[in-house]
Design a protein around this motif. Structure first.
Motif, PDB file in Angstrom:
ATOM      1  N   PHE A  89       0.654  -1.209   0.123  1.00  0.00           N
ATOM      2  CA  PHE A  89       0.054  -0.317   0.123  1.00  0.00           C
ATOM      3  C   PHE A  89       0.563   1.219  -0.342  1.00  0.00           C
ATOM      4  CE2 PHE A  89      -2.933  -3.292   1.989  1.00  0.00           C
ATOM      5  CZ  PHE A  89      -3.811  -2.957   1.522  1.00  0.00           C
ATOM      6  N   THR A  90       1.808   1.175   0.876  1.00  0.00           N
ATOM      7  CA  THR A  90       2.615   2.182   1.115  1.00  0.00           C
ATOM      8  C   THR A  90       4.188   1.381   1.420  1.00  0.00           C
ATOM      9  OG1 THR A  90       2.563   2.779   3.396  1.00  0.00           O
ATOM     10  CG2 THR A  90       0.791   3.605   2.181  1.00  0.00           C
ATOM     11  N   THR A 136       4.299  -0.519   4.039  1.00  0.00           N
ATOM     12  CA  THR A 136       3.846  -1.489   4.364  1.00  0.00           C
ATOM     13  C   THR A 136       4.849  -2.627   4.643  1.00  0.00           C
ATOM     14  OG1 THR A 136       2.030  -1.283   2.644  1.00  0.00           O
ATOM     15  CG2 THR A 136       2.588  -2.972   3.732  1.00  0.00           C
ATOM     16  N   GLU A 149       1.572   4.491   8.995  1.00  0.00           N
ATOM     17  CA  GLU A 149       0.411   5.059   7.563  1.00  0.00           C
ATOM     18  C   GLU A 149       1.315   3.635   6.446  1.00  0.00           C
ATOM     19  OE1 GLU A 149       2.173   9.154   6.754  1.00  0.00           O
ATOM     20  OE2 GLU A 149       3.950   8.462   8.422  1.00  0.00           O
ATOM     21  N   HIS A 163      -0.953   1.908   5.902  1.00  0.00           N
ATOM     22  CA  HIS A 163      -2.218   1.331   4.695  1.00  0.00           C
ATOM     23  C   HIS A 163      -2.252   2.385   4.280  1.00  0.00           C
ATOM     24  CE1 HIS A 163      -6.799   0.854   3.356  1.00  0.00           C
ATOM     25  NE2 HIS A 163      -6.345  -0.790   2.897  1.00  0.00           N
ATOM     26  N   THR A 164      -2.609   3.902   4.885  1.00  0.00           N
ATOM     27  CA  THR A 164      -2.390   4.950   4.052  1.00  0.00           C
ATOM     28  C   THR A 164      -1.584   5.265   4.666  1.00  0.00           C
ATOM     29  OG1 THR A 164      -5.092   4.607   3.700  1.00  0.00           O
ATOM     30  CG2 THR A 164      -4.171   6.721   3.898  1.00  0.00           C
TER      31      THR A 164
END
Length: 295
Positions: free
Chosen positions: A204-205, A208, A232, A234-235
């Motif tokens: 995701f980032t 992750t 951070e 996942h988002t």
């Protein structure tokens, strides 16, 4: 006078011809007959309806023989036997060979207890979620683990203009979720490898933990700390602090968390909130009749 044995055949032939004529009329009016796929779908729905009806009757009777179920369901015994056999293959019903009685199966029991756990957890957790939200100023969430994912069931939403929001019923990846990692941390590494070893961990980032070795390193840190952090992962711009909730067998079945913008959750605040979230999870476990897992 001898009986006319050919009459039934004539009647059947006439009925068939009438049916064909009616279908042709429908087509001529622009209303074609049902397609094979539509017939198959309707048949599948009928089978499902009948199976669910039988399941309900078995549950109400607390043990019933096939003939009684057929009478109550207004179905042929052969149809009832076929449907019950299929349900039994899925663990939804069980058959006693000595008495001939059909009873509810283990799988149906598991589904029922999952529903009760969902309702119980959602109701009992409300004051805990509200308290965490008020203490932190951020959204508090509760989610359960299901089939290698986390499913959010309730939250107390922050009043801040910019805040985290998780719709009840939303599924999330267990490896990139604060609650998911909190639950995983209670498992042995070998169990985690069995669950995730054969699947690709979605990226995701840049933060992750999308490989098993990276995730297992994180698990060791979470176990030592007592709570998890979604940094951070996942988002981008969102952080989360979470801790596991245990059932009466000492198994982690859910987790509770605080989520919010990273700018409002710097390292020092996360460190301060971690023990608070863990304490809330432990208290909620006790209120639910659960048992904390000892290291």
């Amino acid at each position: 006078m001898k009986p006319n044995h050919g009459a039934p055949k004539c009647v059947a032939r006439l009925q068939s011809e009438v049916s064909v004529m009616a279908e042709n009329r429908e087509k001529a009016r622009g209303r074609p007959g049902r397609k094979p796929a539509e017939n198959a779908a309707a048949s599948s729905v009928q089978v499902l309806d009948r199976s669910l009806k039988l399941l309900e009757l078995v549950a109400e009777a607390d043990g019933a023989v096939l003939t009684d179920l057929a009478d109550q369901a207004d179905m042929a015994p052969s149809t009832v036997h076929r449907l019950l056999t299929s349900l039994a293959q899925h663990g939804m019903v069980a058959h006693d060979g000595e008495t001939g009685a059909w009873t509810i199966g283990v799988k149906a029991f598991e589904i029922g207890t999952a529903y009760l756990r969902f309702r119980k957890l959602g109701t009992i957790s409300r004051p805990f979620l509200k308290q965490l939200m008020e203490v932190s100023g951020e959204t508090a969430n509760i989610a359960i683990e299901e089939d290698g994912d986390v499913v959010f069931i309730s939250q107390a939403e922050s009043h801040a203009p910019m805040r985290a929001f998780f719709r009840p019923g939303r599924r999330g990846p267990i490896h990139a979720s604060g609650i998911g990692k909190a639950i995983l941390s209670t498992w042995a590494d070998s169990q985690i490898e069995v669950l995730l070893g054969g699947r690709s961990l979605q990226h995701f980032t840049d933060k992750t933990r999308d490989t098993l070795p990276m995730l297992l390193i994180d698990m060791a840190e979470i176990r030592s700390r007592g709570w998890s952090i979604d940094d951070e992962e996942h988002t981008l711009g969102m952080r989360c602090v979470a801790a596991p909730i245990f059932n009466e067998y000492g198994e982690a079945i859910a987790g509770i968390s605080i989520s919010g913008p990273a700018v409002r959750l710097p390292d020092e605040k996360v460190a301060a909130l971690g023990p608070i979230v863990r304490a809330a999870a432990e208290e909620l476990t006790k209120v639910m009749g659960g048992r904390l897992k000892r290291s």
